[in-house]
Design an enzyme around this catalytic site. Structure first.
Site, PDB file in Angstrom:
ATOM      1  N   ASP A   1      -5.737  -4.867   7.502  1.00 16.38           N
ATOM      2  CA  ASP A   1      -4.670  -4.338   6.665  1.00 16.38           C
ATOM      3  C   ASP A   1      -5.174  -4.258   5.223  1.00 16.38           C
ATOM      4  O   ASP A   1      -5.690  -5.244   4.680  1.00 16.38           O
ATOM      5  CB  ASP A   1      -3.446  -5.260   6.752  1.00 16.38           C
ATOM      6  CG  ASP A   1      -2.215  -4.646   6.132  1.00 16.38           C
ATOM      7  OD1 ASP A   1      -1.447  -4.016   6.874  1.00 16.38           O
ATOM      8  OD2 ASP A   1      -2.031  -4.792   4.912  1.00 16.38           O
ATOM      9  N   ILE A   2      -5.043  -3.071   4.610  1.00 15.14           N
ATOM     10  CA  ILE A   2      -5.475  -2.909   3.217  1.00 15.14           C
ATOM     11  C   ILE A   2      -4.547  -3.721   2.314  1.00 15.14           C
ATOM     12  O   ILE A   2      -3.319  -3.620   2.416  1.00 15.14           O
ATOM     13  CB  ILE A   2      -5.460  -1.426   2.796  1.00 15.14           C
ATOM     14  CG1 ILE A   2      -6.394  -0.610   3.697  1.00 15.14           C
ATOM     15  CG2 ILE A   2      -5.865  -1.273   1.334  1.00 15.14           C
ATOM     16  CD1 ILE A   2      -6.367   0.883   3.422  1.00 15.14           C
TER      17      ILE A   2
ATOM     18  N   ASN B   1       0.037   3.155  -3.639  1.00 17.30           N
ATOM     19  CA  ASN B   1       0.836   4.365  -3.456  1.00 17.30           C
ATOM     20  C   ASN B   1       1.864   4.535  -4.566  1.00 17.30           C
ATOM     21  O   ASN B   1       2.068   5.645  -5.073  1.00 17.30           O
ATOM     22  CB  ASN B   1       1.552   4.323  -2.097  1.00 17.30           C
ATOM     23  CG  ASN B   1       0.724   4.922  -0.980  1.00 17.30           C
ATOM     24  OD1 ASN B   1      -0.174   5.730  -1.224  1.00 17.30           O
ATOM     25  ND2 ASN B   1       1.013   4.536   0.243  1.00 17.30           N
TER      26      ASN B   1
ATOM     27  N   ASP C   1      -3.794   8.549   0.394  1.00 23.37           N
ATOM     28  CA  ASP C   1      -4.387   9.173   1.583  1.00 23.37           C
ATOM     29  C   ASP C   1      -5.909   9.233   1.482  1.00 23.37           C
ATOM     30  O   ASP C   1      -6.617   9.008   2.469  1.00 23.37           O
ATOM     31  CB  ASP C   1      -3.826  10.582   1.778  1.00 23.37           C
ATOM     32  CG  ASP C   1      -2.382  10.570   2.260  1.00 23.37           C
ATOM     33  OD1 ASP C   1      -1.912   9.489   2.667  1.00 23.37           O
ATOM     34  OD2 ASP C   1      -1.735  11.625   2.234  1.00 23.37           O
TER      35      ASP C   1
ATOM     36  N   GLU D   1      -1.228   1.562   6.559  1.00 18.75           N
ATOM     37  CA  GLU D   1      -2.499   1.043   6.035  1.00 18.75           C
ATOM     38  C   GLU D   1      -3.118   0.059   7.005  1.00 18.75           C
ATOM     39  O   GLU D   1      -3.966  -0.746   6.633  1.00 18.75           O
ATOM     40  CB  GLU D   1      -2.287   0.372   4.677  1.00 18.75           C
ATOM     41  CG  GLU D   1      -1.488  -0.914   4.688  1.00 18.75           C
ATOM     42  CD  GLU D   1       0.017  -0.714   4.574  1.00 18.75           C
ATOM     43  OE1 GLU D   1       0.688  -1.652   4.118  1.00 18.75           O
ATOM     44  OE2 GLU D   1       0.514   0.378   4.928  1.00 18.75           O
TER      45      GLU D   1
END
Length: 355
Positions: free
Chosen positions: A213-214, A221, A230, A256
């Protein structure tokens, strides 16, 4: 007393705008494409809106159908129904051709028998009779051979048509199982691959599920907008793919979120792979070359669980997610392997994604 009538509010021409957008992108104005653009336009499905925009102005019908199948279950059925109808048509054609060939051969066999009887008859032994019988057989043989060649050509052509349908279905399945933004496998492909782990009990001790997971992606965002987000997602996906073996399964399973299924590795080796991915991402600059804006640092947290520690796909997903939660809770930008005793108040269930 006079009455003031408020002017009618201007009603936007939604249909016209959608049709214009489709025409601008060169998209065929068919109902299933209109449904895609309508849902993207009204914004009821943000993921669909982003993924449709990511296809750009050169989207193929196969890519649009794959996107429709991903977000609308009835789209996939239509594609397979069309393929099924085409296959039935070609198979019927092959059967008709073979029946005609069978009839032709039966007629030829009958002619051979009748001619043989005439030649061997004691009452018919003149040279003229033999000559005419030979000419007759030669012509019949030539016609039968020509018919056979046409049969082979017809069957070959129909076989090629059926092979083309198979290739189109294979390509459709590939596209339908591919995330349009990152070009990794998508959630559907992940579900199938995760379930398949438990088909081979012998391989489970050296098979691992990794969830990644980022870190703080929502903030990225919110700060820089979805187009930047993106691009970061696509870069992270490429980096993950570049740091594992070609045969390793890599998917984007959510906004993500990524998943890896690694086979043929011990837990220590899986941890080393995860750390290689994490360090590579940590060292990658995320900077706009034109504006010089620095979007980084971008980091990732990873959770690991070996398949042998779970009884089924749902439990494996749950335990891997607990390990990911622990990595996040420990400060992010780290890799954690599942251990007994790890606790989590809420665990996402893999089963909620199965539909």
């Amino acid at each position: 007393m006079s009455t003031v009538v408020a002017p009618k509010a201007q009603v936007p021409d939604v249909a016209g705008q959608i049709t214009y957008a489709m025409r601008s992108m060169g998209v065929a104005p068919i109902p299933r494409n209109y449904e895609l653009f309508y849902e993207a336009y009204i914004g009821s499905n943000p993921a669909l809106t982003r993924e449709l925009a990511a296809l750009g102005s050169n989207a193929t019908q196969e890519e649009l159908d794959a996107l429709g199948a991903q977000h609308f279950a009835h789209h996939a059925g239509r594609v397979f129904d069309d393929a099924h109808a085409r296959l039935i048509t070609e198979l019927d054609g092959v059967l008709r051709t073979l029946r005609q060939e069978q009839t032709s051969l039966e007629s030829y066999n009958r002619l051979l028998g009748e001619t043989c009887e005439r030649i061997t008859s004691k009452n018919n032994n003149s040279a003229d009779l033999l000559r005419s019988a030979i000419d007759f057989l030669a012509e019949a043989t030539g016609d039968t051979m020509a018919h056979g060649e046409k049969t082979v050509e017809n069957v070959t052509q129909r076989s090629q048509e059926m092979d083309q349908v198979r290739k189109e279905l294979d390509e459709y399945k590939r596209i339908a199982n591919t995330d349009s933004l990152t070009r990794l496998s998508n959630r559907r492909a992940f579900d199938d691959r995760l379930a398949a782990i438990f088909d081979n009990q012998m391989a489970r001790p050296v098979t691992a599920l990794v969830l990644a997971d980022i870190d703080h992606f929502k903030k990225i965002n919110d700060t820089y907008g979805h187009p930047v987000g993106d691009k970061i997602l696509a870069t992270v996906a490429s980096l993950i793919r570049a740091n594992v073996r070609r045969e390793a399964f890599v998917a984007r399973t959510g906004g993500e979120e990524f998943a890896l299924i690694l086979e043929g590795n011990t837990q220590e080796e899986v941890m080393a792979i995860c750390e290689r991915i994490r360090r590579a991402l940590e060292a990658t600059p995320f900077k706009n070359s034109r504006t010089k804006v620095n979007y980084g640092p971008i980091t990732i947290s990873l959770g690991i669980c070996m398949a042998s520690e779970a009884a089924d796909p749902g439990e494996l997903y749950s335990k891997t997610d607990i390990a990911l939660y622990c990595a996040k809770n420990a400060g992010r930008n780290c890799s954690y392997a599942y251990q007994d005793g790890m606790q989590k108040d809420f665990t996402k269930s893999w089963l909620i994604y199965k539909s």
